[in-house]
Design a protein around this motif. Structure first.
Motif, mmCIF file in Angstrom:
data_model
loop_
_atom_site.group_PDB
_atom_site.id
_atom_site.type_symbol
_atom_site.label_atom_id
_atom_site.label_comp_id
_atom_site.label_asym_id
_atom_site.label_seq_id
_atom_site.Cartn_x
_atom_site.Cartn_y
_atom_site.Cartn_z
ATOM 1 N N SER A 79 -28.388 -110.213 18.417
ATOM 2 C CA SER A 79 -28.900 -111.575 18.396
ATOM 3 C C SER A 79 -27.812 -112.559 18.799
ATOM 4 N N PHE A 80 -28.230 -113.779 19.081
ATOM 5 C CA PHE A 80 -27.308 -114.874 19.335
ATOM 6 C C PHE A 80 -26.413 -115.048 18.104
ATOM 7 N N VAL A 81 -25.119 -115.234 18.330
ATOM 8 C CA VAL A 81 -24.138 -115.209 17.248
ATOM 9 C C VAL A 81 -24.380 -116.273 16.171
ATOM 10 N N THR A 82 -24.979 -117.366 16.524
ATOM 11 C CA THR A 82 -25.136 -118.488 15.599
ATOM 12 C C THR A 82 -25.985 -118.147 14.380
ATOM 13 N N TYR A 83 -26.992 -117.300 14.554
ATOM 14 C CA TYR A 83 -27.923 -117.047 13.455
ATOM 15 C C TYR A 83 -27.220 -116.454 12.234
ATOM 16 N N LYS A 84 -26.429 -115.423 12.462
ATOM 17 C CA LYS A 84 -25.751 -114.782 11.334
ATOM 18 C C LYS A 84 -24.667 -115.691 10.759
ATOM 19 N N LEU A 90 -37.379 -115.725 8.568
ATOM 20 C CA LEU A 90 -37.191 -114.804 9.684
ATOM 21 C C LEU A 90 -36.749 -115.626 10.880
ATOM 22 N N VAL A 91 -35.648 -115.242 11.519
ATOM 23 C CA VAL A 91 -35.192 -115.904 12.738
ATOM 24 C C VAL A 91 -35.742 -115.124 13.926
ATOM 25 N N LEU A 92 -36.493 -115.796 14.764
ATOM 26 C CA LEU A 92 -37.152 -115.145 15.892
ATOM 27 C C LEU A 92 -36.769 -115.847 17.180
ATOM 28 N N ASN A 93 -35.994 -115.182 18.005
ATOM 29 C CA ASN A 93 -35.564 -115.718 19.296
ATOM 30 C C ASN A 93 -36.423 -115.084 20.386
ATOM 31 N N ASN A 94 -37.287 -115.877 20.986
ATOM 32 C CA ASN A 94 -38.238 -115.356 21.969
ATOM 33 C C ASN A 94 -38.412 -116.369 23.092
ATOM 34 N N PRO A 95 -38.083 -115.934 24.352
ATOM 35 C CA PRO A 95 -37.423 -114.718 24.786
ATOM 36 C C PRO A 95 -36.025 -114.572 24.167
ATOM 37 N N ALA A 113 -38.149 -120.367 14.782
ATOM 38 C CA ALA A 113 -38.472 -119.868 16.120
ATOM 39 C C ALA A 113 -37.591 -120.548 17.160
ATOM 40 N N ASP A 114 -36.591 -119.834 17.643
ATOM 41 C CA ASP A 114 -35.727 -120.341 18.703
ATOM 42 C C ASP A 114 -36.400 -120.008 20.034
ATOM 43 N N GLU A 115 -37.022 -121.022 20.644
ATOM 44 C CA GLU A 115 -37.828 -120.808 21.844
ATOM 45 C C GLU A 115 -37.227 -121.507 23.059
ATOM 46 N N ILE A 116 -35.903 -121.625 23.077
ATOM 47 C CA ILE A 116 -35.248 -122.382 24.142
ATOM 48 C C ILE A 116 -35.415 -121.730 25.511
ATOM 49 N N TYR A 117 -35.686 -120.418 25.549
ATOM 50 C CA TYR A 117 -35.882 -119.739 26.839
ATOM 51 C C TYR A 117 -37.361 -119.550 27.175
#
Length: 400
Positions: A132-137, A176-181, A210-214
């Motif tokens: 995952s993107f480092v920021t979440y943890k 729940l952290v969800l990065n999509n895409p 929901a990190d939906e930046i992409y």
């Protein structure tokens, strides 16, 4: 009484489990090599090499000239929130009321920070699919919460498995952290899986960040579904997005949060004490130009170019023995498995940087289970992609 032997250089105790970003470490080393005159090609940073759309730049200059250089509302410039609402409705199908369900942040990174600190307490559990993107943890650790990782597997094309998610849920699960895409895998969550995730969120009562930046960067037959578009999910979703990736505005630092109105007061309290408000002239410019005809045309051109670069990267990788990959469906990253070269990702990445002057990111910095993977960003030009992989081919030939 405070321990007088306390070492202030170590910072607060909550920082003990917050490592420095490996991505930034690689970028800093690449910059050092460039300063030494080395011809470094960067596949390390998630930074589009395009220029910001011209209408936005010109509108920003006008806004400064017209003295939009003072505070605006903590929530953001009203006309910009209206434009974001239109944009979200068009591209996610979800209507967010501009005045009560949207606010502007100084980057999506700040939005993530706001969301974590507003809702996550010490002792809570935060589920993070990894890599995952480092920021979440890092943010979870800073909140004093427990990180619960769900390792995503290459054999599943790095898709989240519902059985793994349900197994990870406990009575302490808050988020729940969800990065999509997904950064770094390029995976896009299909409809049925997203539907199942939403059902589990309702069943076990946790919120989804929901990190939906992409969300606009989608390729082939893949389709993007916003978490908030599913029944009853706007009420338990915090959508984070921004302008850095799709609009090539990484240095402008503008993002936003869209969520149910009931969540805004606590989120705004975090925002008020971090940045107060985002730069007014930038917000004025985006309100004028983010949805202009020319901006849309230039953004569409960038999205088509990202698709071409993805295809080029896969073509180049196919010519290098020992490297394999899962086809990315979104974002602009690809995870490459280097185990066929009988080495770990850290070793391969170091050799690429120090011997071939090609910067990549070892995926071990993004998830413990991906130590044989390396992340490549194809936000670079096609010329750089071709030259970078020419060097890597030569390096691999030398290694064998």
């Amino acid at each position: 009484m405070m321990d007088k032997a306390y070492d202030f250089t170590q910072g607060a105790k909550r920082m003990a489990n917050v490592p420095a970003s490996l991505i930034r470490t690689i970028m800093n080393r690449a910059a050092e090599l460039q300063e030494e005159g080395k011809p470094v090609i960067k596949f390390s940073a998630g930074e589009p090499n395009f220029n910001t759309p011209s209408d936005i730049k010109e509108a920003a200059i006008r806004a400064i000239t017209n003295n939009y250089t003072h505070y605006t509302s903590n929530k953001g410039f009203d006309p910009l929130r209206e434009e974001i609402s239109k944009y979200m409705k068009e591209f996610t199908g979800v209507y967010f009321e501009p005045k009560t369900e949207i606010f502007v942040t100084s980057s999506a990174a700040e939005a993530l920070n706001n969301a974590m600190f507003a809702f996550v307490d010490p002792g809570d559990e935060v589920i993070i699919p990894t890599p995952s993107f480092v920021t979440y943890k890092a943010l979870t650790a800073m909140c004093g919460a427990t990180i619960v990782e769900i390792p995503l597997r290459g054999e599943d094309n790095f898709q989240l498995q519902l059985k793994d998610l349900e197994k990870a849920v406990s009575a302490k699960t808050k988020m729940l952290v969800l990065n999509n895409p997904c950064n770094p895998t390029g995976a896009v969550i299909p409809y049925e899986t997203m539907k199942g995730i939403c059902e589990l969120a309702k069943k076990y009562n946790f919120i989804i960040l929901a990190d939906e930046i992409y969300g606009r960067l989608i390729y082939g037959d893949a389709k993007f579904y916003s978490v908030a578009s599913f029944p009853d999910m706007k009420e338990r979703t915090i959508v984070v997005s921004g302008f850095s990736k799709t609009f090539a505005m990484t240095g402008w630092r503008i993002g936003y949060i869209c969520t149910a109105a009931k969540y805004l007061p606590v989120l705004l309290r975090c925002h008020q004490y971090s940045t107060t408000c985002s730069p007014t002239f930038i917000q004025v410019a985006l309100a004028e130009a983010m949805n202009s005809d020319l901006t849309r045309k230039q953004v569409d051109s960038m999205l088509k170019e990202f698709a071409a670069r993805r295809d080029l990267v896969m073509q180049e990788l196919d010519t290098i023995p020992g490297l394999s990959y899962s086809i990315p469906q979104g974002a602009f990253y690809i995870l490459v498995n280097v185990s066929g070269l009988h080495m770990k990702g850290t070793e391969f990445s170091q050799k690429c940087l120090e011997e071939a002057y090609v910067a990549t990111v070892p995926a071990i910095g993004l998830g413990e289970e991906t130590d044989t993977y390396v992340r490549f960003s194809y936000a670079a030009s096609q010329e750089d992609i071709k030259e970078g992989f020419r060097r890597i081919r030569e390096l691999v030939k030398h290694l064998s």
